[in-house]
Each structure stands twice: as C-alpha cells, then as structure tokens.
Design a protein around this motif. Structure first.
Motif, PDB file in Angstrom:
ATOM      1  N   UNK A  44       9.519 -17.855 -23.011  1.00  0.00           N
ATOM      2  CA  UNK A  44       8.431 -18.325 -23.868  1.00  0.00           C
ATOM      3  C   UNK A  44       7.458 -19.206 -23.107  1.00  0.00           C
ATOM      4  N   UNK A  45       7.995 -20.062 -22.237  1.00  0.00           N
ATOM      5  CA  UNK A  45       7.126 -20.904 -21.419  1.00  0.00           C
ATOM      6  C   UNK A  45       6.252 -20.092 -20.482  1.00  0.00           C
ATOM      7  N   UNK A  46       6.828 -19.056 -19.862  1.00  0.00           N
ATOM      8  CA  UNK A  46       6.042 -18.207 -18.971  1.00  0.00           C
ATOM      9  C   UNK A  46       4.961 -17.442 -19.736  1.00  0.00           C
ATOM     10  N   UNK A  47       5.321 -16.903 -20.914  1.00  0.00           N
ATOM     11  CA  UNK A  47       4.344 -16.169 -21.725  1.00  0.00           C
ATOM     12  C   UNK A  47       3.192 -17.075 -22.140  1.00  0.00           C
ATOM     13  N   UNK A  48       3.512 -18.286 -22.574  1.00  0.00           N
ATOM     14  CA  UNK A  48       2.470 -19.228 -22.994  1.00  0.00           C
ATOM     15  C   UNK A  48       1.593 -19.625 -21.806  1.00  0.00           C
ATOM     16  N   UNK A  49       2.222 -19.831 -20.645  1.00  0.00           N
ATOM     17  CA  UNK A  49       1.465 -20.242 -19.462  1.00  0.00           C
ATOM     18  C   UNK A  49       0.491 -19.159 -19.022  1.00  0.00           C
TER      19      UNK A  49
END
Length: 473
Positions: free
Chosen positions: A17-22
């Motif tokens: 989720x962090x990678x997708x948001x970034x």
C-alpha cells in the motif's frame, strides 16, 4: 527452511500500500490526492482484517522461526493498523492538498510496516530490519509536516535515532558473539552461561534502540521537541504508533534474557520508574499543549514498561501490556486530534472557553485527558489497574505503588489544561474556528477516538469484574 510468507500478509499489504501510494500519488493532481488517502486507508483496513483473522488460529512462525505470529503479534498488528488509520483522519485536515500529501501517506505506511515487524520479530537481525524500517520514514514524516521547526525536530530525531541505532547494532553484535546466533530460542539457551558483563552490554545496547522507538528514558529527549516542532500528523503518529511495536519487542527481549537472570526484570522496573517520574515532572511546567503531551507520552512509556518487569512471573503481564497499548493509542490520538483541529492555539491559555464555544471538542479533550490520567471508566484506567496488578504479582509491590503515585502526580499538569477549557471565555478572546473546513476531519477523529476510549474501558472493566479480578476478591 520454512519461509511461509503468507503469515506476513498484514505487513505485505501495508508495505505494498505504501508503494502504491508513493508511485500513484506522483501522477495524481493535487485536488485528487484523496485517492491516495483512500488507498492508504484500504491497505490499513485490509491489514487489520488479515491480522484479526490470523489470531483465530494457533501461534505459528515464519522464515525459519525468525518471525512469530502469536497473540502479541496479532494484537500489535491490529492496534498499529487502526491507530494509523486514525492518524490519516488527522492528516486529512492538516495536509489535504499540500504538495507532499501522498508522500506523507506513503511514509506513514512504510513506518507502520516497520512497527509491525518489530512486534513479531524473534531474531535480532529481523529486529534491526524492523527498527530501520520504522525509523527512517519517521525522519521524513517529521521533516515534511513541520516547516522550519519541523526541520529542526527532524534533525534531533535523526541524531538520536542514529545513536540509538548504532547502540542497537553493537548490542546485537555482542550477543551474536556470545550465543553464536541471533534467534531468541538460542539466546535463551546460551546466554545464562555467558559472561554476565558482556551479556549486560549486549542487552543494554539492544534496549537502547528499542527505548528510542518507544520514547522512554534515557532516549526520550527527541519526543517533546518533535511533538512541539512538527505538524499534528507527525506528532500524533510518532507519540503513538512506534510504541506498539517497540514495547512488544522489549517484552520479548526481556522475557528471553530474564529466563536465566531475573535481574533484567529489575532493570525494566527501574526504567519504568525513571520514565514515569521524569515525564510527569517535566510535563508540569509546559505551556505548549503538544509539548505537554510529548512529555506525557514519556511518562506513559513508564507505565507501559511496568508489565515488562513482571514478564514470566505474572500471567497478567502480557495481556495488561497489550490492553494498555490499545487504550493509550486511542486516548493519545484523541488528545492530539483536538490540537490538530485548533492549529493556531499553541498555548494552554488559548483553550479558554473551548467547552462553551466548541462543546464537542471540549468533551473529547476532557475524555482524552481524564483517560491519560487513568480515570474510571476510561480505558487507560483499566490498563493502569492491570499493569499495577501484574507488577504486584511479579514481586514488585513498590512498583505498583509508583504507578498509583505517578497517576496522581500527572493529574496536576492535566488540570492546568482542564481549567481554561471550562473557564468562562474572556470578552476579547480570539475565539475558535467554526465546524467546517480543514478542522472538520481532526474534530471527527477526536470524537471517534474519545468514544473508543470510553467503550473500550467500559467493556474491559465489565470483563474484569466478571472474571472476579483482584478488586473483587
């Protein structure tokens, strides 16, 4: 070798989720950054759900026993994910539409992943990975959301983190040299026969890193400065979420090394006492509400260390720690969310008349501050009661007394905030913002967290009475 990566599904969901948001946030226009916030919320909800479902099964281990999925890990995962979700509510009012909005959400998710890894690690090398993953994004969060003061706070946080990280890795090196391995089962077996001085140096080094993450004495100096200097989003996160993983990790480590040497329980008791006393005394003189809450969180780490001093000697030690973490998380978020809803009010005197002008916020703040004191029927009261009982069962009756005295001491500086809130507003007072605008989301978050603290306390108190706890025997 049994890898079993599916056991780390909550961590994987939050990290991805962090990678997708970034990455996705880089392509979103500023007026649609709410999509990144929604994606972060979905990742956290998915992780909390996966963690809760995993708790229904027996304890299991992944990656050759270096990561354990048990009740402590599952509870820490749920608390961490849901608390970060509340932090997103604070962020929705503070950083919505800012140039670094999606970046902040990504850093929050990456740091949350590190906290989860800390909670479940049963190997010193995995502990280092969790520490770094929880720490490095935190420096960015502090610096991004605080402006010029945030840059100073980020530098102080970084320097303390670098020092404590070095000490942690030195401690791991010493323990590896003594035990010939880094997994906790091997440490428990071999350390009792190792030289006591070397074991002490190694364990203290590891504790130094974990105490930095928790914000406890003696690596606490960055907490009040960061809470005051950075934005409300970062202040709420750094005073709440990292403590969950760090204190569960402290409990696992102390339980491991104290199997052959009970003196480590006394060390935990002394650290708890130092944090309680110093945090409460320093908070008394503060006039900035966020700095006051920063010192308050140092004191709360002391209360949270109390059950660690009873590890292995009281069946109530681990349950009381996990419940207190949940109770503290929602209560602390409620207090910081109120300050986020009133960003221009940076002195306690600025809150004069809040109960009349904004009764909802005034009530939420009242619940939060009474909760941090430990007033029944709020959740932290049950947490303090159970931790003091665990200390008593573990042979530290004097520590249970310190818990009670420290709770009374904390009432005095919280009263300094109570008084202006419920006082009659002055004729020429600046007043408070309306209900709409950027303050709406933090205000809603404060209300939700305050209600959660009350409901959690009532349910836990009823369960305690039904089980005929010590007060009813």
């Amino acid at each position: 070798m049994q890898m079993r990566p599916e056991l780390l599904l909550p961590e994987i969901l939050v990290f991805l989720g962090g990678l997708v948001v970034l990455l996705g946030g880089s392509f979103l226009p500023r007026d649609r950054q709410w999509i990144a916030r929604a994606a972060a919320a979905l990742a956290l909800l998915g992780a909390a759900t996966a963690a809760a479902l995993a708790m229904a099964g027996p304890a299991q281990s992944a990656f050759s026993g270096t990561f354990t999925v048990d009740t402590a890990t599952g509870t820490a995962r749920v608390i961490t994910a849901l608390t970060t979700l509340l932090v997103l509510g604070v962020a929705s009012g503070e950083i919505a539409g800012s140039p670094r909005e999606s970046d902040t959400y990504a850093l929050l998710l990456l740091a949350t992943t590190g906290v989860m890894v800390l909670a479940g690690s049963t190997d010193l090398l995995v502990l280092i990975v969790g520490f770094l993953l929880a720490s490095i994004p935190l420096y960015g969060i502090v610096g991004l959301t605080g402006g010029r003061a945030g840059a100073e706070a980020a530098m102080k946080t970084y320097l303390m983190g670098a020092l404590s990280g070095i000490l942690l890795m030195l401690g791991v090196t010493v323990l590896y040299a003594l035990a010939g391995g880094t997994d906790y089962a091997l440490l428990e077996e071999t350390l009792p026969a190792a030289p006591a001085a070397a074991v002490g140096a190694g364990v203290l080094g590891v504790l130094a890193g974990l105490l930095f993450k928790a914000g406890g004495v003696p690596f606490h100096f960055w907490v009040p400065d960061a809470a005051q200097g950075t934005g409300a989003t970062a202040a709420t996160f750094l005073t709440t979420v990292p403590k969950v993983g760090a204190l569960v990790a402290v409990y696992r480590l102390v339980a491991t090394v104290s199997a052959g040497d009970g003196s480590w329980l006394l060390v935990a008791a002394l650290l708890a006492t130092a944090s309680m006393v110093l945090g409460n005394l320093a908070a008394y003189w503060q006039t900035d509400p966020r700095r006051l809450l920063g010192w308050s969180t140092v004191a709360q780490v002391g209360f949270l260390l109390v059950p660690v001093a009873a590890a292995g000697r009281s069946d109530l030690a681990l349950p009381s720690l996990l419940f207190y973490l949940a109770a503290y998380a929602v209560t602390n978020v409620a207090a910081f969310a109120v300050t986020a809803a009133l960003p221009e009010h940076r002195e306690l005197a600025d809150y004069r008349g809040l109960a009349r002008s904004r009764p909802g916020l005034g009530l939420a703040l009242l619940v939060a501050l009474l909760g941090l004191v430990g007033t029944p029927p709020l959740a932290v009261f049950v947490g303090k009661l159970t931790t003091a009982t665990a200390a008593w069962d573990g042979g530290h009756g004097w520590l249970a007394l310190v818990v009670m005295l420290s709770s009374v001491l904390s009432l005095f500086y919280y009263l300094r905030w109570f008084a202006p809130v419920f006082a009659r507003p002055e004729q020429h007072a600046a007043g408070f913002p309306g209900r709409g605008g950027a303050a709406a989301w933090p205000a809603v978050t404060a209300g939700v967290a305050a209600v959660a603290s009350l409901v959690l306390g009532v349910l836990a108190g009823a369960l305690w009475a039904a089980l005929e706890g010590p007060l009813g025997m």
